[in-house]
Scaffold this active site. Sequence first.
Site, short mmCIF file in Angstrom:
data_model
loop_
_atom_site.label_atom_id
_atom_site.label_comp_id
_atom_site.label_asym_id
_atom_site.label_seq_id
_atom_site.Cartn_x
_atom_site.Cartn_y
_atom_site.Cartn_z
N HIS A 98 37.90 32.42 46.77
CA HIS A 98 39.34 32.18 46.50
C HIS A 98 39.99 33.54 46.25
CE1 HIS A 98 37.79 28.04 45.28
NE2 HIS A 98 38.50 27.87 46.38
N GLU A 130 41.05 35.09 42.73
CA GLU A 130 40.05 35.18 41.65
C GLU A 130 39.38 36.55 41.77
OE1 GLU A 130 39.30 30.36 42.03
OE2 GLU A 130 37.59 31.69 42.03
N HIS A 158 33.36 32.95 40.55
CA HIS A 158 34.76 32.48 40.54
C HIS A 158 35.38 32.76 39.16
CE1 HIS A 158 34.75 29.66 44.17
NE2 HIS A 158 33.51 30.11 44.12
N GLU A 199 31.93 30.23 36.79
CA GLU A 199 33.33 30.37 36.40
C GLU A 199 33.36 31.33 35.20
OE1 GLU A 199 34.78 27.55 39.28
OE2 GLU A 199 35.71 29.14 38.09
#
Length: 332
Positions: free
Chosen positions: A53, A56, A149, A212
């Site tokens: 993404h 990010e 991410h 994450e």
Amino acid sequence: MHDFLQQTLSGEAPRQRCGETPWLRWQWHDHGILQLDPLSDPRQALVLSAGIHGNETAPVEIMNSLIGALLRGEMALRHRVLAILGNPAALRANKRYLRHDVNRLFGGRWQQIDDCDEARRALRLEQAIEAFWLQGCKEDQPRWHLDLHTAIRGSWHTRFGVLPLNPQPWPDAFLHWLAAAGLEALVYHTAPGGTFTHFSCATFNAASCTLELGKALPFGANDLTQFAAAQQALTALLSGAPLPAPQQTPRRYRVVQQITRLSERFKLHMDAETRNFTAFPQGTLLAEDGETQYVVQQARECVLFPNPGVALGLRAGLMLVEEGAPAEALPR
Ligand SMILES: O=C(O)CCC(=O)N[C@@H](CCC(=O)O)C(=O)O
Ligand SMILES: [Zn+2]
């Protein structure tokens, strides 16, 4: 290859596409796809991806710093590594994606959308990891895939991992590394998906995890000290330096329902400030989409990745149940 990130953002192929240092061989396969092979006998084969993404950026900066240290010989390399910057065009634009979320296209799902750069990119990344693992690995070499991410919203657990559906038990060494990387929670998927980690786990039996690591911010806005534990654990993994001891055992959650935005009538009954892992009691109406209602079924379910703005047909949130949590615990 001096700066993998700048080379990728330039959109130009490097003049020199392969090379050797006193410690490793490197090969540029394509934009954002760089392979590093130690000159000594490798112990495992690691796919390290970031920037799937484009907004990010902290994990991208962390990966680029590690790759640079390896290429300059400032850090030893003990494994084969395929370093991937997932969506260069989205990184240039500082957008999650341009037309389609690449992390929903893997496992051949890129065939279900119109021909576009992101569909072609998902195919190219599938081909890259297939070549990396099938053409260069001994059968017994452990395969890991760490996909880095950051999350759109704040979280009650700042750093957490999302593990794809996996019929095999997770290797102890993999779970230990995730804990040493400072993950406060692990979320276990219970259904297949189009993510990069689901693809690598389901297709190549890789121990895969979406990490994450904090909040999604533009290049230059990241406070990389917030990512020290993950960077230290990645350095230990890549170089063989001692792995820091885990500070905690990650709490464990499993996905019990997915909220999907089916139509323009979709409404998510959470405000924009609702954090990841916010808990809701049984019977709470979470979202509606015409006649479809999403309601908390268990005594207490926590939301993950609430996002009413996703494209039609995509995931607007996941609901989780914590393993071993006291059912009577009050919602946060
Ligand atoms: O913060 C959000 O809403 C999304 C953060 C993010 O990109 N998460 C990954 C998770 C992939 C998985 O389910 O393993 C994604 O949504 O692609
Ligand atoms: Zn992401």
